[in-house]
Every structure is written in structure tokens, then in C-alpha cells.
Design a protein around this motif. Structure first.
Motif, PDB file in Angstrom:
ATOM      1  N   GLY A 270     -58.253 -10.763  -8.868  1.00 16.51           N
ATOM      2  CA  GLY A 270     -58.574  -9.345  -8.989  1.00 16.51           C
ATOM      3  C   GLY A 270     -57.506  -8.552  -9.723  1.00 16.51           C
ATOM      4  O   GLY A 270     -57.826  -7.767 -10.632  1.00 16.51           O
ATOM      5  N   PRO A 271     -56.197  -8.701  -9.385  1.00 22.04           N
ATOM      6  CA  PRO A 271     -55.160  -7.969 -10.125  1.00 22.04           C
ATOM      7  C   PRO A 271     -55.159  -8.279 -11.614  1.00 22.04           C
ATOM      8  O   PRO A 271     -54.941  -7.382 -12.436  1.00 22.04           O
ATOM      9  N   LEU A 272     -55.428  -9.549 -11.990  1.00 27.68           N
ATOM     10  CA  LEU A 272     -55.493  -9.886 -13.411  1.00 27.68           C
ATOM     11  C   LEU A 272     -56.657  -9.177 -14.090  1.00 27.68           C
ATOM     12  O   LEU A 272     -56.541  -8.714 -15.236  1.00 27.68           O
ATOM     13  N   LEU A 273     -57.763  -9.051 -13.382  1.00 27.75           N
ATOM     14  CA  LEU A 273     -58.917  -8.347 -13.931  1.00 27.75           C
ATOM     15  C   LEU A 273     -58.588  -6.870 -14.144  1.00 27.75           C
ATOM     16  O   LEU A 273     -58.944  -6.277 -15.180  1.00 27.75           O
ATOM     17  N   VAL A 274     -57.903  -6.247 -13.173  1.00 30.85           N
ATOM     18  CA  VAL A 274     -57.523  -4.837 -13.309  1.00 30.85           C
ATOM     19  C   VAL A 274     -56.542  -4.660 -14.475  1.00 30.85           C
ATOM     20  O   VAL A 274     -56.640  -3.700 -15.253  1.00 30.85           O
ATOM     21  N   LEU A 275     -55.586  -5.582 -14.620  1.00 27.70           N
ATOM     22  CA  LEU A 275     -54.635  -5.499 -15.722  1.00 27.70           C
ATOM     23  C   LEU A 275     -55.345  -5.603 -17.074  1.00 27.70           C
ATOM     24  O   LEU A 275     -55.026  -4.867 -18.012  1.00 27.70           O
ATOM     25  N   GLY A 276     -56.308  -6.517 -17.180  1.00 25.73           N
ATOM     26  CA  GLY A 276     -57.061  -6.633 -18.426  1.00 25.73           C
ATOM     27  C   GLY A 276     -57.823  -5.368 -18.753  1.00 25.73           C
ATOM     28  O   GLY A 276     -57.884  -4.947 -19.914  1.00 25.73           O
ATOM     29  N   LEU A 277     -58.404  -4.738 -17.740  1.00 27.72           N
ATOM     30  CA  LEU A 277     -59.125  -3.487 -17.956  1.00 27.72           C
ATOM     31  C   LEU A 277     -58.175  -2.392 -18.419  1.00 27.72           C
ATOM     32  O   LEU A 277     -58.511  -1.600 -19.314  1.00 27.72           O
ATOM     33  N   GLN A 278     -56.981  -2.350 -17.848  1.00 25.60           N
ATOM     34  CA  GLN A 278     -55.998  -1.353 -18.272  1.00 25.60           C
ATOM     35  C   GLN A 278     -55.581  -1.577 -19.725  1.00 25.60           C
ATOM     36  O   GLN A 278     -55.424  -0.616 -20.488  1.00 25.60           O
ATOM     37  N   LEU A 279     -55.406  -2.835 -20.128  1.00 24.40           N
ATOM     38  CA  LEU A 279     -55.042  -3.126 -21.515  1.00 24.40           C
ATOM     39  C   LEU A 279     -56.142  -2.697 -22.475  1.00 24.40           C
ATOM     40  O   LEU A 279     -55.868  -2.184 -23.569  1.00 24.40           O
ATOM     41  N   VAL A 280     -57.380  -2.896 -22.078  1.00 26.85           N
ATOM     42  CA  VAL A 280     -58.500  -2.468 -22.935  1.00 26.85           C
ATOM     43  C   VAL A 280     -58.500  -0.953 -23.087  1.00 26.85           C
ATOM     44  O   VAL A 280     -58.701  -0.417 -24.187  1.00 26.85           O
ATOM     45  N   ILE A 281     -58.259  -0.218 -21.993  1.00 25.44           N
ATOM     46  CA  ILE A 281     -58.248   1.247 -22.060  1.00 25.44           C
ATOM     47  C   ILE A 281     -57.100   1.735 -22.931  1.00 25.44           C
ATOM     48  O   ILE A 281     -57.278   2.635 -23.773  1.00 25.44           O
ATOM     49  N   GLY A 283     -55.582   0.072 -25.343  1.00 26.72           N
ATOM     50  CA  GLY A 283     -55.882  -0.270 -26.726  1.00 26.72           C
ATOM     51  C   GLY A 283     -56.883   0.679 -27.349  1.00 26.72           C
ATOM     52  O   GLY A 283     -56.734   1.100 -28.519  1.00 26.72           O
ATOM     53  N   TRP A 284     -57.913   1.039 -26.596  1.00 27.45           N
ATOM     54  CA  TRP A 284     -58.909   1.995 -27.118  1.00 27.45           C
ATOM     55  C   TRP A 284     -58.264   3.356 -27.370  1.00 27.45           C
ATOM     56  O   TRP A 284     -58.530   4.007 -28.384  1.00 27.45           O
ATOM     57  N   TRP A 285     -57.408   3.792 -26.438  1.00 33.53           N
ATOM     58  CA  TRP A 285     -56.742   5.094 -26.602  1.00 33.53           C
ATOM     59  C   TRP A 285     -55.813   5.078 -27.808  1.00 33.53           C
ATOM     60  O   TRP A 285     -55.745   6.033 -28.564  1.00 33.53           O
ATOM     61  N   ARG A 286     -55.107   3.944 -27.984  1.00 33.39           N
ATOM     62  CA  ARG A 286     -54.176   3.866 -29.105  1.00 33.39           C
ATOM     63  C   ARG A 286     -54.903   3.909 -30.449  1.00 33.39           C
ATOM     64  O   ARG A 286     -54.444   4.557 -31.398  1.00 33.39           O
ATOM     65  N   ARG A 287     -56.056   3.274 -30.540  1.00 29.48           N
ATOM     66  CA  ARG A 287     -56.795   3.268 -31.792  1.00 29.48           C
ATOM     67  C   ARG A 287     -57.442   4.616 -32.075  1.00 29.48           C
ATOM     68  O   ARG A 287     -57.740   4.943 -33.229  1.00 29.48           O
ATOM     69  N   SER A 288     -57.653   5.414 -31.051  1.00 25.90           N
ATOM     70  CA  SER A 288     -58.314   6.705 -31.258  1.00 25.90           C
ATOM     71  C   SER A 288     -57.326   7.845 -31.513  1.00 25.90           C
ATOM     72  O   SER A 288     -57.737   8.981 -31.715  1.00 25.90           O
ATOM     73  N   ARG A 289     -56.018   7.572 -31.488  1.00 29.86           N
ATOM     74  CA  ARG A 289     -55.006   8.607 -31.701  1.00 29.86           C
ATOM     75  C   ARG A 289     -54.103   8.198 -32.871  1.00 29.86           C
ATOM     76  O   ARG A 289     -53.675   7.049 -32.961  1.00 29.86           O
TER      77      ARG A 289
END
Length: 305
Positions: A270-281, A283-289
Motif C-alpha cells: 500500500g505505501p508503494l502504491l501511495v508513493l507512485g500516486l504522489q509521483l504521478v501528481i 509529474g503532472w504538476w511539473r509539466r503543467s507549470r
């Protein structure tokens, strides 16, 4: 502004889906016709939604099970209610009174018709090993069946229902709308609690620190019969000393399969899944700014002249 225009179709689709779902779930006819009789999701006369809502307001924590008992994490000291026909189990035949005479309460006279089985064999046909282990550790399983399955059979039986055991004090008026009793080799496993003309309609099987309760009248917990006689008191008696109440909806065909997320959680990832979701968020924020002013490519002023 252009971003909002692009999101407008998605917003409208989400709004439509939400309104449609809300309308269907609030429509009484839909919930009555879409779910089986004795289901806690059925709000019609044959459903058990009133029992579910009553226990949720007055008793211990209540929830529905959408996975088989053998795959569920059952709390110790909880009670599981299996109310109604189990569409997932092989069914035993039902007998008429002329086909299977009975002697004393809970005992077959014609033992040659149904050979006596070993205790472990009888219970293994009724309970999954993991469920039997849960019962032995202090769980309570209530099986209220309208049709026989496994080592349990049902048969016609007339006459008033009488309490024949001191285990349920105060349960003196039970009026099932269907004249039905329990039968089969499982009757040899415990004493009858309620009987009709010496034919048991409620049976108690003690195993370890827990117990299995068998009933041949799931209709007494339905919305149209819950307020009759001592039916509500019996529901309280079955759930009063438990730390959780679980309505098993898998017997009505509502089964959720384990998905990738559930498997990851079971494997402790579960913690690995949460970490992956945070990395996706991130990455998306970085590409949009953008950082700093945009780069302008210099115009090529060269010519072939």
C-alpha cells in the motif's frame, strides 16, 4: 479559459452520471426489483433493508459483505447473517411430510434414508475451513435458508412455533409466513431452539467459542414481517453481544472480485502504491507549470539570394 472549455464535456458527463445514479438508488421500485428477496439492499416487502437500518442505528457497527466468507477478513466476535436462498451453493432437496417422518425434535427416524456421517464431514460440507476456524475462535454464523443446500434440507411442517430450549428467553411468538422446517444430517449436530410439531426450525451448533445458528424461516426478518411477534427481539438477540454485524450479500450474487489495488494492499504494498500516486501528481504538476519566460526561437533570416 480554454482549459475550462476543454473540461466542460467531462464535467457534463460526470454530472449526468451522478444524477442518473442518484435517481436509480432513490427509486424504491428499482431497489426492490434489482435485488433478491432477503437482501439488505432490497427495500421492498421481501427485502431486509429495515433490519439493516435498524441495527445500524441501534447496534454494533454494521456493514455488507460483497466477497465470500472464505476470502473476507471477518472480525473476531462478529456475527454474519446469511439470510435467504444461497444462489452460489448446490441445493439439497426439499421433502414433504409424507416422505420423511420425524421422531423426537431434531432426530430422523428413517436413518437408512440418510446415512449417518462423521461430524467433521457434515461440517466440512457446510463451512469452509477458514470459516470454521473463525467460528471456533468466537464468531457466530446465522444461516437462515429458504431452501436446502449442502447437509441442510428443508421440509414442510405445520403447527405453531414453540420455544423448546432456554437459550432464547422471551422469544415466545415467532410466526413465519411459510410452513417450513429444517431437515437433513445436520440436525444431529446440535439441539433445536425453536420447533413446529417437533420439527426444528431453529438449530444451534456449538463449535469452540463460537456457534452456528440454522433457521428455516428467513422471511421473519423481511421488511413486511420484522414487526410481527418477537421477530425484532430475535434479531436483537442474535446480534446484541457481538462487536460487528455483517450482512452476507454474496449469497444473493453480489460478489466483488479482487482487483490489482486489493492485491497490492494484501501484499503490504500500500505505501508503494501511495508513493507512485504522489509521483504521478508531482509529474503532472511539473509539466503543467513553466519556470521563467518561454523560450523564443530566433527567426532564420538567411536567404538563397
Amino acid at each position: 479559459m480554454k482549459g475550462w472549455i476543454r473540461l466542460f464535456p467531462l464535467a457534463m458527463a460526470g454530472l449526468y452520471l451522478g444524477l442518473a445514479t442518484g435517481w436509480l438508488t432513490s427509486d424504491g421500485k428499482f431497489t426492490e426489483q434489482a435485488f433478491d428477496a432477503n437482501s439488505s439492499l432490497n427495500t421492498g416487502p421481501t427485502g431486509t433493508s429495515l433490519a439493516y437500518d435498524y441495527l445500524r442505528e441501534t447496534g454494533p457497527p454494521v456493514r455488507r459483505l460483497s466477497r465470500p466468507l472464505s476470502e473476507s477478513d471477518l472480525p473476531s466476535g462478529a456475527v454474519v447473517l446469511q439470510l435467504g436462498r444461497d444462489r452460489t451453493a448446490p441445493h439439497a432437496p426439499s421433502f414433504s411430510p409424507s416422505e420423511e417422518p420425524m421422531g423426537e425434535t431434531g432426530r430422523e427416524e428413517n436413518a437408512d434414508r440418510e446415512p449417518e456421517r462423521a461430524e467433521d464431514d457434515t461440517l466440512s460440507r457446510l463451512l469452509h475451513p477458514s470459516v470454521a476456524l473463525w467460528v471456533g475462535s468466537g464468531g457466530r454464523l446465522v444461516i437462515a435458508c429458504s431452501e436446502g443446500f449442502g447437509p441442510i434440507a428443508t421440509r414442510s411442517a405445520a403447527g405453531p412455533v414453540l420455544r423448546v430450549h432456554p437459550a432464547w428467553p422471551g422469544i415466545d411468538e415467532v410466526r413465519p409466513p411459510v410452513q417450513r422446517s429444517l431437515s437433513g444430517p445436520v440436525l444431529q449436530e446440535g439441539p433445536a431452539l425453536l420447533a413446529r410439531e417437533e420439527r426444528p426450525i431453529a438449530l444451534r451448533i456449538l463449535r469452540g467459542r463460537g456457534e452456528v445458528i440454522l433457521l428455516s424461516a428467513p422471511e421473519i426478518f423481511c421488511n413486511e414481517h420484522l414487526a410481527t411477534g418477537d421477530h425484532l427481539l430475535l434479531l436483537d438477540t442474535l446480534t446484541a453481544d457481538r462487536n460487528a454485524v455483517l450482512f452476507d450479500e454474496t449469497i444473493h450474487g453480489l460478489i466483488d472480485d479482487l482487483g490489482p489495488t486489493d492485491l497490492l494492499m494484501r501484499w503490504g504494498l500500500g505505501p508503494l502504491l501511495v508513493l507512485g500516486l504522489q509521483l504521478v501528481i508531482v509529474g503532472w504538476w511539473r509539466r503543467s507549470r513553466r519556470l521563467g519566460p518561454p523560450d523564443h526561437e530566433s527567426e532564420d533570416l538567411r536567404s538563397e539570394a
